[in-house]
Design a protein around this motif. Structure first.
Motif, mmCIF file in Angstrom:
data_model
loop_
_atom_site.group_PDB
_atom_site.id
_atom_site.type_symbol
_atom_site.label_atom_id
_atom_site.label_comp_id
_atom_site.label_asym_id
_atom_site.label_seq_id
_atom_site.Cartn_x
_atom_site.Cartn_y
_atom_site.Cartn_z
ATOM 1 N N ARG A 69 0.830 -1.198 -0.009
ATOM 2 C CA ARG A 69 -0.042 0.146 0.015
ATOM 3 C C ARG A 69 0.755 1.152 -0.144
ATOM 4 O O ARG A 69 0.618 2.284 -0.769
ATOM 5 N N GLU A 70 2.082 1.263 0.958
ATOM 6 C CA GLU A 70 2.620 2.570 1.106
ATOM 7 C C GLU A 70 3.867 2.685 0.073
ATOM 8 O O GLU A 70 4.118 3.934 -0.059
ATOM 9 N N THR A 71 4.308 1.693 -0.644
ATOM 10 C CA THR A 71 5.576 1.762 -1.458
ATOM 11 C C THR A 71 5.213 1.378 -2.713
ATOM 12 O O THR A 71 5.341 2.029 -3.749
ATOM 13 N N LEU A 72 4.962 0.033 -3.133
ATOM 14 C CA LEU A 72 4.750 -0.667 -4.266
ATOM 15 C C LEU A 72 3.871 0.064 -5.220
ATOM 16 O O LEU A 72 4.144 0.412 -6.342
ATOM 17 N N VAL A 73 2.558 0.144 -4.832
ATOM 18 C CA VAL A 73 1.741 0.614 -5.814
ATOM 19 C C VAL A 73 1.848 2.189 -5.986
ATOM 20 O O VAL A 73 1.962 2.628 -7.406
ATOM 21 N N PRO A 74 2.114 2.978 -5.263
ATOM 22 C CA PRO A 74 2.400 4.265 -5.379
ATOM 23 C C PRO A 74 3.823 4.581 -6.293
ATOM 24 O O PRO A 74 3.764 5.373 -7.309
ATOM 25 N N PHE A 75 4.701 3.652 -6.001
ATOM 26 C CA PHE A 75 5.845 3.516 -6.830
ATOM 27 C C PHE A 75 5.569 3.225 -8.391
ATOM 28 O O PHE A 75 6.120 3.816 -9.410
ATOM 29 N N ALA A 76 4.526 1.984 -8.547
ATOM 30 C CA ALA A 76 3.990 1.617 -9.964
ATOM 31 C C ALA A 76 3.209 2.837 -10.611
ATOM 32 O O ALA A 76 3.472 2.922 -11.881
ATOM 33 N N PHE A 77 2.608 3.272 -9.909
ATOM 34 C CA PHE A 77 1.747 4.632 -10.484
ATOM 35 C C PHE A 77 2.885 5.734 -11.002
ATOM 36 O O PHE A 77 2.609 6.050 -12.153
ATOM 37 N N GLU A 78 3.898 6.029 -10.180
ATOM 38 C CA GLU A 78 4.882 6.810 -10.637
ATOM 39 C C GLU A 78 5.736 6.312 -12.113
ATOM 40 O O GLU A 78 5.725 7.163 -13.093
ATOM 41 N N ARG A 79 5.581 4.971 -11.910
ATOM 42 C CA ARG A 79 6.485 4.673 -13.102
ATOM 43 C C ARG A 79 5.823 4.233 -14.272
ATOM 44 O O ARG A 79 6.291 4.146 -15.350
ATOM 45 N N THR A 80 4.502 4.407 -14.118
ATOM 46 C CA THR A 80 3.565 4.377 -15.370
ATOM 47 C C THR A 80 2.803 5.560 -15.928
ATOM 48 O O THR A 80 2.254 5.330 -16.728
ATOM 49 N N LYS A 81 3.714 6.400 -15.452
ATOM 50 C CA LYS A 81 3.220 7.805 -16.135
ATOM 51 C C LYS A 81 3.499 7.756 -17.626
ATOM 52 O O LYS A 81 2.561 8.312 -18.346
ATOM 53 N N PRO A 82 4.512 7.093 -18.290
ATOM 54 C CA PRO A 82 4.444 6.945 -19.885
ATOM 55 C C PRO A 82 3.096 6.383 -20.353
ATOM 56 O O PRO A 82 2.735 6.762 -21.416
ATOM 57 N N GLY A 83 2.654 5.456 -19.662
ATOM 58 C CA GLY A 83 1.318 5.122 -20.203
ATOM 59 C C GLY A 83 0.121 6.342 -20.170
ATOM 60 O O GLY A 83 -0.680 6.154 -20.975
ATOM 61 N N VAL A 84 0.308 6.965 -19.112
ATOM 62 C CA VAL A 84 -0.588 8.100 -19.189
ATOM 63 C C VAL A 84 -0.347 9.139 -20.265
ATOM 64 O O VAL A 84 -1.320 9.692 -20.925
ATOM 65 N N GLU A 85 0.990 9.154 -20.452
ATOM 66 C CA GLU A 85 1.232 10.192 -21.807
ATOM 67 C C GLU A 85 0.727 9.567 -22.887
ATOM 68 O O GLU A 85 0.369 10.363 -23.979
ATOM 69 N N HIS A 86 0.803 8.180 -23.173
ATOM 70 C CA HIS A 86 0.365 7.546 -24.218
ATOM 71 C C HIS A 86 -1.059 7.683 -24.639
ATOM 72 O O HIS A 86 -1.280 8.294 -25.761
ATOM 73 N N LEU A 87 -1.881 7.858 -23.595
ATOM 74 C CA LEU A 87 -3.194 7.845 -23.694
ATOM 75 C C LEU A 87 -3.624 9.109 -23.880
ATOM 76 O O LEU A 87 -4.419 9.759 -24.807
ATOM 77 N N ARG A 88 -2.960 10.202 -23.012
ATOM 78 C CA ARG A 88 -2.870 11.651 -23.555
ATOM 79 C C ARG A 88 -2.808 12.087 -25.104
ATOM 80 O O ARG A 88 -3.597 12.823 -25.630
ATOM 81 N N ALA A 89 -1.832 11.423 -25.796
ATOM 82 C CA ALA A 89 -1.694 11.710 -27.046
ATOM 83 C C ALA A 89 -2.818 11.256 -27.961
ATOM 84 O O ALA A 89 -3.041 11.903 -28.745
ATOM 85 N N ALA A 90 -3.347 10.108 -27.572
ATOM 86 C CA ALA A 90 -4.547 9.655 -28.284
ATOM 87 C C ALA A 90 -5.593 10.637 -28.072
ATOM 88 O O ALA A 90 -6.533 10.868 -29.119
ATOM 89 N N ARG A 91 -5.899 11.018 -26.709
ATOM 90 C CA ARG A 91 -7.028 12.092 -26.670
ATOM 91 C C ARG A 91 -6.748 13.362 -27.309
ATOM 92 O O ARG A 91 -7.748 13.887 -27.817
ATOM 93 N N ASP A 92 -5.617 13.991 -27.194
ATOM 94 C CA ASP A 92 -5.155 14.910 -27.954
ATOM 95 C C ASP A 92 -5.207 14.904 -29.507
ATOM 96 O O ASP A 92 -5.971 15.674 -30.206
ATOM 97 N N HIS A 93 -5.098 13.757 -30.170
ATOM 98 C CA HIS A 93 -5.049 13.617 -31.541
ATOM 99 C C HIS A 93 -6.716 13.508 -31.999
ATOM 100 O O HIS A 93 -7.158 14.198 -32.842
ATOM 101 N N LEU A 94 -7.396 12.839 -30.964
ATOM 102 C CA LEU A 94 -8.919 12.674 -31.647
ATOM 103 C C LEU A 94 -9.586 14.281 -31.201
ATOM 104 O O LEU A 94 -10.458 14.410 -31.902
#
Length: 860
Positions: free
Chosen positions: A69-94
């Motif tokens: 709860r305190e380490t792994l998942v927050p750390f994983a969210f931080e590391r999956t920011k590229p996935g957020v940017e990937h989706l943001r690009a699709a949103r912006d393109h549409l």
């Protein structure tokens, strides 16, 4: 996205200790299957107690869950920011906005979806407005990245995906490797988890819109895709099948179950690849119709996801052909293809199953996600057949391979899980130990959604039968046909084998309590023919009801206690936990004349950090008397774990033999105290023991080597260990490098046993295209009669810096010397590295390479 990141971190930190949970029920059949709209009469005969209705109080599990709860998942969210940017690009393109910097990726979205799924599970335990708002923000982004017709795949949306990147030049053109259906499958699972946690249906609506689109394109035909013809091809990476079953359960929409079934029906029928490696028919289990498959083949993660889906759909549709197929495949796995740690997929390259009995140790792959899949598949098999042997396999995979994949601190990971290591070999995607993250991040993100579900594997029931399937201190209550029953379990399992249950029915009532008697209490550690104990144990299982002895009668791996129960009744189960010695099937060549140690459900290993150096030097002429074993507890900053000490023999630096003590650690805990050697399977003979596994082999060209500087995680011996490199990237090769020194001249030198006549020298550079690169320039010196001088090159030679090959130079004339030195000038911003040096000697007028190849005689 700063708002989302900040909110997630805070939310995870404030979640309560009640987050104590366990893994499999939600992954298997849906944690609240009994109340789902889609629950069918044809289904698993027993149902797990939902993970959010079991509170784990275990001293073994609670620290891991708090860390999660305190380490792994927050750390994983931080590391999956590229996935957020990937989706943001699709949103912006549409939306008509430019996306000039968008880089294509096949599956990066899926990592984010898996972490979102894990977050949603915590919301099922405790509503948290801040976390919920953060996830809502992500849901809005995903919805905006989806096409009006339901398509969701940013790389094709922005037009940057190509066949060269294994995505195809158009949507669904290369389903065998594009991961289009794999990604949305993980999105469905996250959406379902979030709907169950909050009741909000926007994310579920995105999932349904996608699933309706996929059904239309793949089975009906859509004018915008594939020329209007149905694609009729199963996904290359299975996952959507599992998600569609969950979508059926939560919505009651029969179409989604039919869709999952159709993906199974067409696999290996409408499309069969014709190639090798990742395009082999077996790689994604497309070599035959699923009901006709008999062995575990191909990519291990894909395989276990497929077999899990076959179990789900076989149960829901009462399909005996699917059930017979997974029974055959399960038998093939446990009899020929599973490591003692529960690891699957031993072979590099395809990350999957090799030939039967090919189970290497140091070179084992055993991807973390495959161990997750092993747990998923086996728990489903238990729900289908009510046989404890399936839980036994799931438990071994979970407690050993899965837990080993993340350190006790929760921020470093294994992708690959070998059963031996020399402390220098970079087996784990470029590192000799755990890594903070991976470019392919499926394993850490799978852990982020796995561990928050732990309790769903602890109890199951049906009518008046209650199964205690996974032992961990816990509390729960469940509804029987005769009324409500509260259960409290007290134990130190898996470290100790005493387990006590306190049962509190609302009123005196009759039901059958079934207690799992693990395979490890019998003549072998885990089901199947691969492993058996080499020692005897006379300790008996004990069972007490209200402190009175009760006969232990075991059926399908469970001891039954069938009686009328009253409030406060107790059951005490005693499972003896001596250290046991295991031998392997004779067909597994890697374990010939070797033994392994276990205690209870835990595989033990030796680490150099506890044993004063490489553990490969220990051996046992005979299986040791484990009654002489002593146990203790090791405590470090991030946690504690049991240790075992055993008498052993060890080879010495002089080649002699000494009596010694071998200290063993649970496999799950290795590599938590720095990088050192590790071994699970220990030699039975002196010849197999190695005082120093990094020492130069007898056939090395050099008897002594030196360098200006060697990075602490690399091995100087790598330059002359005769391990042939495949690529200069060096991810799976031992190497020498001068890291972290950049721009400084470096040298390595090797001395021969005596003066040798040299024909050529080849250097295979290590170049990861990051901090280690081929040198700006280099040259050779040779030592003759005690003095160093430059080597004169043959007239057409040059000092090359080509990658993925040897850069070979020859002396201008006959040359006899005692040693060679490679002088290197690094590029300004980089270090230098070498994977191997190949020296070719001239002997008796025949050219001989240190690689063992001989060319034709010079006289010819």
């Amino acid at each position: 996205m700063a708002i989302v990141t900040q909110g997630l971190n805070t939310a995870w930190l404030v979640a309560g200790v009640a987050v104590a949970i366990f893994f499999v029920a939600s992954c298997c059949v849906g944690s609240d299957a009994t109340s789902d709209a889609g629950h069918a009469e044809g289904d698993y005969p027993i149902r797990p107690v939902p993970f959010n209705e079991v509170e784990i109080t275990s001293d073994f599990w609670r620290p891991r869950l708090i860390t999660q709860r305190e380490t792994l998942v927050p750390f994983a969210f931080e590391r999956t920011k590229p996935g957020v940017e990937h989706l943001r690009a699709a949103r912006d393109h549409l939306a008509g906005a430019p996306t000039p910097d968008h880089r294509p990726h096949r599956f990066i979205d899926s990592d984010l979806y898996k972490v979102m799924e894990g977050a949603a599970y915590l919301l099922q335990l405790r509503r948290d407005p801040e976390l919920e708002a953060s996830l809502d923000e992500l849901v809005d982004l995903i919805a905006a990245a989806q096409h009006p017709d339901g398509y969701l795949y940013p790389s094709h949306t922005t037009g940057v995906a190509t066949s060269r990147q294994m995505m195809g030049d158009a949507p669904y053109e290369f389903v065998v490797h594009s991961h289009e259906l794999y990604n949305v499958g993980h999105m469905y699972e996250a959406a379902i988890a979030y709907y169950r946690a909050t009741g909000k249906d926007k994310f579920l609506g995105v999932a349904r819109k996608s699933a309706d689109h996929v059904y239309r394109v793949f089975f009906d035909g859509d004018p915008k895709y594939n020329g209007g013809k149905p694609v009729l091809q199963a996904p290359g990476h299975q996952e959507i099948e599992l998600a569609l079953v969950k979508l059926y359960r939560v919505t009651g929409e029969q179409k989604y179950l039919d869709m999952a079934s159709r993906f199974l029906e067409i696999r290996g029928v409408t499309y069969v690849p014709d190639g090798e490696g990742v395009m082999a028919p077996t790689y994604a289990q497309q070599h035959a119709p699923v009901a006709e498959q008999v062995k575990a083949v191909g990519h291990a993660v894909r395989a276990t996801y497929l077999y899990s889906a076959m179990a789900d759909i076989g149960a829901l549709s009462a399909n005996p052909e699917l059930q017979r197929a997974i029974e055959r495949i399960w038998g093939n796995i446990v009899d020929t293809r599973m490591h003692i740690t529960g690891g699957l997929g031993a072979v590099h390259g395809i990350e999957g199953f090799g030939p039967e009995y090919e189970l290497p140790n140091d070179d084992a792959f055993n991807e973390t996600c495959a161990a997750v899949g092993n747990v998923m598949f086996n728990y489903r098999m238990f729900l289908l057949y009510r046989d404890a042997k399936y839980v036994d396999v799931a438990e071994v995979a979970l407690l050993n391979n899965v837990l080993a994949a993340v350190n006790l601190e929760g921020n470093r990971f294994f992708y690959v899980n070998p059963l031996g290591a020399d402390g220098k070999h970079p087996f784990n995607h470029g590192t000799p130990g755990r890594a903070p993250w991976f470019g392919t991040a499926c394993c850490p993100s799978n852990l982020a959604r796995l561990l928050p579900q732990v309790p769903g594997m602890a109890y199951a029931h049906n009518g008046d039968e209650v199964y205690a399937t996974f032992y961990a201190a816990s509390r729960t209550s469940l509804e029987l046909s005769s009324g409500r029953l509260a259960i409290e379990q007290t134990t130190e399992y898996p470290n100790e084998g005493d387990i006590e249950f306190k049962l509190t029915p609302e009123t005196p009532t009759r039901f059958c309590l079934l207690l799992r008697i693990p395979t490890w209490t019998s003549d072998r550690f885990v089901p199947g023919d691969l492993y058996h104990y080499a020692d005897d144990c006379n300790d008996k299982i004990t069972l007490l009801v209200n402190d009175e002895p009760y006969p232990v009668s075991v059926e399908r791996g469970f001891a039954k206690v069938d009686r009328v129960w009253s409030r406060g009744d107790t059951v005490k189960l005693g499972l003896p936990m001596p250290v046991r010695v295991s031998e392997c099937h004779s067909s597994v060549l890697a374990n010939d004349q070797r033994i392994a140690f276990t205690r209870g459900p835990l595989v033990l290993c030796g680490e150099g950090v506890d044993n004063g150096g490489p553990v490969q030097r220990f051996f046992f002429k005979e299986p040791p008397r484990t009654t002489s074993a002593t146990t203790s507890t090791a405590t470090i900053a991030s946690g504690s774990f049991l240790q075992v000490a055993l008498p052993a023999e060890t080879v010495t630096a002089e080649g002699g033999v000494d009596q010694a003590t071998l200290n063993l650690t649970p496999y799950y805990a290795w590599n938590n105290r720095g990088v050192s050697s590790m071994c699970v399977w220990f030699p039975r003979t002196r010849d197999l023991a190695q005082f120093d596994p990094l020492a130069l082999p007898d056939d090395s060209p050099f008897v002594e080597i030196a360098a200006s500087h060697t990075f602490e995680e690399d091995a100087l011996s790598a330059i002359a260990d005769n391990h042939e490199p495949r690529w200069s990237s060096g991810n799976k090769s031992t190497r020498w490098s001068s890291r972290p020194r950049t721009g400084e001249p470096q040298w390595v030198e090797g001395r021969f046993a005596n003066a040798r006549r040299i024909r050529s020298v080849g250097v295979y550079w290590f170049d990861n295209n990051k901090d280690v690169k081929t040198p700006e320039e280099w040259s050779l010196e040779v030592k003759r009669e005690g003095s160093w001088s430059p080597m004169d090159l043959y007239v057409t030679d040059e000092y090359g810096t080509r990658v993925n090959q040897y850069n070979v130079v020859h002396p201008a004339a006959g040359l006899t010397c005692e040693a060679i030195r490679v002088n290197m000038t690094p590029q300004q911003d980089a270090s230098v590295g070498i994977l191997e040096i190949d020296v070719v000697f001239e002997e008796n007028d025949v050219v001989r390479s240190t690689k063992g190849d001989a060319s034709e005689a010079l006289a010819k």
